[in-house]
Design a protein around this motif. Structure first.
Motif, PDB file in Angstrom:
ATOM      1  N   LEU A   1      39.025  38.607  26.122  1.00 31.18           N
ATOM      2  CA  LEU A   1      39.236  38.982  27.515  1.00 31.18           C
ATOM      3  C   LEU A   1      37.883  38.964  28.225  1.00 31.18           C
ATOM      4  O   LEU A   1      36.904  39.507  27.717  1.00 31.18           O
ATOM      5  N   LYS A   2      37.844  38.332  29.385  1.00 31.97           N
ATOM      6  CA  LYS A   2      36.613  38.306  30.179  1.00 31.97           C
ATOM      7  C   LYS A   2      36.840  39.154  31.425  1.00 31.97           C
ATOM      8  O   LYS A   2      37.741  38.878  32.220  1.00 31.97           O
ATOM      9  N   THR A   3      36.031  40.195  31.585  1.00 28.18           N
ATOM     10  CA  THR A   3      36.239  41.112  32.704  1.00 28.18           C
ATOM     11  C   THR A   3      35.838  40.457  34.024  1.00 28.18           C
ATOM     12  O   THR A   3      35.004  39.557  34.083  1.00 28.18           O
ATOM     13  N   ILE A   4      36.466  40.933  35.090  1.00 24.54           N
ATOM     14  CA  ILE A   4      36.190  40.461  36.454  1.00 24.54           C
ATOM     15  C   ILE A   4      35.695  41.644  37.256  1.00 24.54           C
ATOM     16  O   ILE A   4      36.313  42.720  37.262  1.00 24.54           O
ATOM     17  N   SER A   5      34.574  41.466  37.941  1.00 28.47           N
ATOM     18  CA  SER A   5      33.997  42.546  38.739  1.00 28.47           C
ATOM     19  C   SER A   5      34.069  42.215  40.218  1.00 28.47           C
ATOM     20  O   SER A   5      33.999  41.043  40.610  1.00 28.47           O
ATOM     21  N   GLY A   6      34.217  43.259  41.035  1.00 26.71           N
ATOM     22  CA  GLY A   6      34.246  43.091  42.483  1.00 26.71           C
ATOM     23  C   GLY A   6      32.846  43.142  43.074  1.00 26.71           C
ATOM     24  O   GLY A   6      31.835  43.161  42.353  1.00 26.71           O
ATOM     25  N   ASN A   7      32.780  43.161  44.395  1.00 29.56           N
ATOM     26  CA  ASN A   7      31.492  43.174  45.089  1.00 29.56           C
ATOM     27  C   ASN A   7      30.647  44.399  44.753  1.00 29.56           C
ATOM     28  O   ASN A   7      29.429  44.366  44.779  1.00 29.56           O
ATOM     29  N   ASN A   8      31.324  45.521  44.444  1.00 30.48           N
ATOM     30  CA  ASN A   8      30.601  46.751  44.103  1.00 30.48           C
ATOM     31  C   ASN A   8      30.301  46.844  42.605  1.00 30.48           C
ATOM     32  O   ASN A   8      29.902  47.891  42.102  1.00 30.48           O
ATOM     33  N   LYS A   9      30.514  45.723  41.887  1.00 28.67           N
ATOM     34  CA  LYS A   9      30.263  45.597  40.454  1.00 28.67           C
ATOM     35  C   LYS A   9      31.224  46.418  39.602  1.00 28.67           C
ATOM     36  O   LYS A   9      31.048  46.520  38.378  1.00 28.67           O
ATOM     37  N   LYS A  10      32.251  47.012  40.240  1.00 29.14           N
ATOM     38  CA  LYS A  10      33.280  47.705  39.477  1.00 29.14           C
ATOM     39  C   LYS A  10      34.274  46.692  38.925  1.00 29.14           C
ATOM     40  O   LYS A  10      34.562  45.677  39.562  1.00 29.14           O
TER      41      LYS A  10
ATOM     42  N   PHE B   1      40.771  41.496  34.373  1.00 31.54           N
ATOM     43  CA  PHE B   1      40.233  40.630  33.321  1.00 31.54           C
ATOM     44  C   PHE B   1      41.081  39.365  33.243  1.00 31.54           C
ATOM     45  O   PHE B   1      42.198  39.304  33.744  1.00 31.54           O
ATOM     46  N   GLU B   2      40.498  38.338  32.638  1.00 39.11           N
ATOM     47  CA  GLU B   2      41.202  37.089  32.355  1.00 39.11           C
ATOM     48  C   GLU B   2      41.380  36.961  30.847  1.00 39.11           C
ATOM     49  O   GLU B   2      40.491  37.325  30.071  1.00 39.11           O
ATOM     50  N   VAL B   3      42.544  36.455  30.431  1.00 32.94           N
ATOM     51  CA  VAL B   3      42.708  36.033  29.046  1.00 32.94           C
ATOM     52  C   VAL B   3      42.157  34.611  28.963  1.00 32.94           C
ATOM     53  O   VAL B   3      42.691  33.693  29.585  1.00 32.94           O
ATOM     54  N   ASN B   4      41.073  34.455  28.253  1.00 36.34           N
ATOM     55  CA  ASN B   4      40.444  33.149  28.035  1.00 36.34           C
ATOM     56  C   ASN B   4      40.337  32.945  26.541  1.00 36.34           C
ATOM     57  O   ASN B   4      39.363  33.341  25.907  1.00 36.34           O
ATOM     58  N   ASP B   5      41.347  32.329  25.964  1.00 39.97           N
ATOM     59  CA  ASP B   5      41.392  32.246  24.508  1.00 39.97           C
ATOM     60  C   ASP B   5      42.251  31.076  24.073  1.00 39.97           C
ATOM     61  O   ASP B   5      43.437  31.011  24.405  1.00 39.97           O
TER      62      ASP B   5
ATOM     63  N   HIS C   1      32.631  40.756  28.033  1.00 41.77           N
ATOM     64  CA  HIS C   1      33.550  40.147  27.077  1.00 41.77           C
ATOM     65  C   HIS C   1      34.119  41.188  26.120  1.00 41.77           C
ATOM     66  O   HIS C   1      33.368  41.964  25.512  1.00 41.77           O
ATOM     67  N   LEU C   2      35.432  41.193  26.003  1.00 43.65           N
ATOM     68  CA  LEU C   2      36.133  42.109  25.111  1.00 43.65           C
ATOM     69  C   LEU C   2      36.941  41.297  24.102  1.00 43.65           C
ATOM     70  O   LEU C   2      37.635  40.340  24.475  1.00 43.65           O
ATOM     71  N   PHE C   3      36.853  41.707  22.833  1.00 45.87           N
ATOM     72  CA  PHE C   3      37.589  41.008  21.783  1.00 45.87           C
ATOM     73  C   PHE C   3      38.602  41.962  21.147  1.00 45.87           C
ATOM     74  O   PHE C   3      38.283  43.110  20.835  1.00 45.87           O
ATOM     75  N   THR C   4      39.833  41.465  20.946  1.00 39.08           N
ATOM     76  CA  THR C   4      40.929  42.262  20.392  1.00 39.08           C
ATOM     77  C   THR C   4      41.293  41.764  19.000  1.00 39.08           C
ATOM     78  O   THR C   4      40.787  40.750  18.529  1.00 39.08           O
ATOM     79  N   ASP C   5      42.234  42.459  18.360  1.00 41.05           N
ATOM     80  CA  ASP C   5      42.782  42.020  17.072  1.00 41.05           C
ATOM     81  C   ASP C   5      44.032  41.155  17.261  1.00 41.05           C
ATOM     82  O   ASP C   5      44.608  40.687  16.284  1.00 41.05           O
ATOM     83  N   TYR C   6      44.466  40.961  18.484  1.00 35.00           N
ATOM     84  CA  TYR C   6      45.695  40.203  18.748  1.00 35.00           C
ATOM     85  C   TYR C   6      45.402  38.700  18.719  1.00 35.00           C
ATOM     86  O   TYR C   6      44.507  38.225  19.422  1.00 35.00           O
TER      87      TYR C   6
END
Length: 560
Positions: free
Chosen positions: A531-540, A544-548, A520-525
């Motif tokens: 923002l919730k990050t999305i990882s692939g099968n290799n965990k990279k 991200f999704e904007v969920n706000d 989870h990433l939080f901005t000043d905007y």
């Protein structure tokens, strides 16, 4: 010389103040109490307010405080035109109600019947969903802002339609939740146009405003149009000065009604003595919405429908740029109250109910507001198990809560507030002061701790996260990259610099990112705070999704 000028200014303002009140039919003592509520803005150096009180078929009190235009020293009066922001929505909704009575549409029609440009998202979205804010359609203002359009830019109806026509997913299944969406009311305006061949402005003028004699009222769908006697929009710059808060909307439906106290008083009367439409139309307008699970909402069709002090009330607030507006109608008393302001800091909701309280008594069933805590009910028998449920939790939409165990009692803590919880069945807890709020804890096979939060018209899932994970520079570098949103055709870049993450774009100032847990990433905007990050099968990290707030699952793909 300076004293003479000051005396002259004071005299002129006193003269104007004596002429910014309608003929009153209330006692002087009551008028003085009203003046005290708004005394902070009753001077020639600040923006201010216009207020109105309606009883039966009369506007019994109306007055202006402060200035409609600071640069030219023009005071606010009951005739001053205000941009009404979301108070506009009830007129858009009433247009749909009138068309339904004429048999030109049905509230349960699929919107694609009238709006073929809106994408097929494999769900039936009805006109009623738009009216009740249960469509799941993402909010237009956040979409525009994320795409790089500032809200003080010129925003046209076509601009909004274009961005809505590119939506690739809904926030949720229609009817599943309530989530306020301005987009729905822009789309309702477009439905009025599709059905009648007229703009919302033209239709409301002939069907609502002319029958009511609201001669100074219209949907202002062209920002270049000159409107006499209008209030300008301000925000506070510092303790002593103000700055312009620019509003250049050329769109209508969700907002943009221009009216004044004198005109809107006639609309108030229409709730209990209909002239435009019928009593059945008003009943339809204020019919509460329902979710798919049968839960009834307090939101009706573009207006809230609930009670105040034991009386039915129909109300709505509004806020755009520096404009703040509020209207409430108490039909059983045949009364209405209005407070408009052209200064962003004014709490018109609070001021409206302070005004209401001067006129009506509380007839509601008396409930002890201080709910007495039964400490014995809060005692947890299995303290060891309850410890598993303590810690910090975060939801998909970025809500952050903590659960704390103290003296064998569990507390829900968030944003500086703390609430005692009563244990129930199977790891469930209810909030002692608000038993309609419930938490149900569980553990996944992978030992992750989850909690489902339920309240009357919604729910969310929260996941426990570790707060002591310090990210190294190499770990931060995993988040860095260029991210692209195909739905909005826009890009943002995350940069790892000086042991921090920075979000940057070509449109806005940089924002430092706060990392919560690993995902989870939080901005000043304001438009994309979470923002919730999305990882692939290799965990990279692959995106991200904007969920706000009013935007969920808006996907950005990492392309570099």
């Amino acid at each position: 010389m300076k004293r003479s000028i000051k005396r002259l200014v004071a005299f002129v303002f006193l003269f104007l103040a004596l002429n910014n009140t309608t003929a009153q039919s209330i006692p002087d003592s009551l008028a003085q109490k009203i003046d005290k509520l708004f005394s902070q803005w009753n001077n020639p150096n600040t923006p201010g307010c216009a207020i109105g009180v309606v009883r039966n078929d009369s506007l019994i009190y109306a007055k202006g405080y402060g200035m409609a235009n600071l640069e030219y020293g023009i005071p606010i009066t009951p005739e001053t035109i205000f941009h009404m922001a979301s108070v506009s929505k009830q007129f858009t909704a009433y247009s749909i109600v009138l068309l339904a009575r004429q048999g030109k549409l049905r509230l349960d029609d699929d919107i694609h019947q009238y709006l073929p440009w809106f994408p097929d998202l494999k769900e039936k979205i009805t006109i009623r969903h738009l009216l009740n804010h249960t469509s799941g359609i993402r909010d237009q203002w956040q979409l525009l802002a994320i795409a790089g359009t500032r809200l003080d830019d010129v925003i046209t109806q076509d601009h909004i339609v274009k961005i809505l026509s590119k939506q690739q997913a809904l926030n949720f299944k229609p009817g599943e939740k309530y989530s306020y969406s301005n987009s729905g009311f822009t789309m309702l305006a477009e439905i009025v146009k599709a059905v009648t061949g007229q703009s919302l402005r033209r239709f409301t003028d002939s069907a609502i405003f002319k029958p009511l004699g609201m001669k100074q009222t219209h949907f202002h769908d062209d920002y270049t149009e000159i409107e006499k006697n209008r209030a300008y929009s301000y925000q506070r710059k510092n303790l002593f000065t103000f700055s312009n808060s620019v509003l250049s909307y050329s769109n209508a439906g969700a907002t943009s009604l221009f009216t004044n106290i004198n005109d809107l008083s006639k609309w108030v009367m229409n709730f209990y003595t209909p002239v435009a439409g019928t009593a059945a139309d008003i009943d339809q307008l204020v019919q509460k919405g329902k979710l798919n699970n049968g839960v009834e909402l307090n939101y009706a069709l573009g207006i809230s429908s609930d009670t105040y002090k034991g009386y039915k009330q129909y109300s709505h607030s509004g806020g755009d740029a520096g404009f703040r507006t509020y209207l409430t109608v108490l039909p059983e008393l045949k009364m209405g109250f209005m407070v408009f302001s052209n200064l962003a800091e004014v709490n018109t909701y609070e001021k409206t109910y302070q005004l209401v309280d001067l006129f009506i008594k509380d007839t509601s069933a008396k409930v002890n507001a201080d709910i007495r805590m039964d400490s014995s009910r809060a005692i947890i028998k299995d303290e060891g198990r309850a410890k598993n449920f303590t810690g910090d939790f975060i939801s998909e939409d970025g809500a952050q809560f903590s659960f704390v165990l103290r003296n064998r009692k569990l507390y829900w803590e968030r944003y500086g507030n703390s609430d005692l919880l009563y244990p129930g069945l199977k790891d469930s807890f209810t909030v002692a002061r608000s038993p309609e709020i419930k938490f149900v804890f569980s553990t996944t096979p992978g030992k992750s701790v989850l909690v489902n939060q339920y309240w009357p018209d919604n729910k969310r899932l929260l996941v426990k996260y570790a707060t002591d994970s310090i990210q190294t520079d190499n770990q931060l570098q995993m988040y860095a990259g260029l991210y692209y949103c195909p739905e909005l055709d826009c890009k943002y870049t995350i940069v790892a610099k000086d042991h921090e993450l920075i979000l940057t774009s070509n449109k806005y100032n940089d924002s430092k990112l706060k990392l919560v847990g690993k995902d989870h990433l939080f901005t000043d905007y304001w438009w994309m705070r979470h923002l919730k990050t999305i990882s692939g099968n290799n965990k990279k990290i692959i995106g991200f999704e904007v969920n706000d707030g009013r935007i969920m699952h808006l996907r950005f793909n990492k392309i570099q």
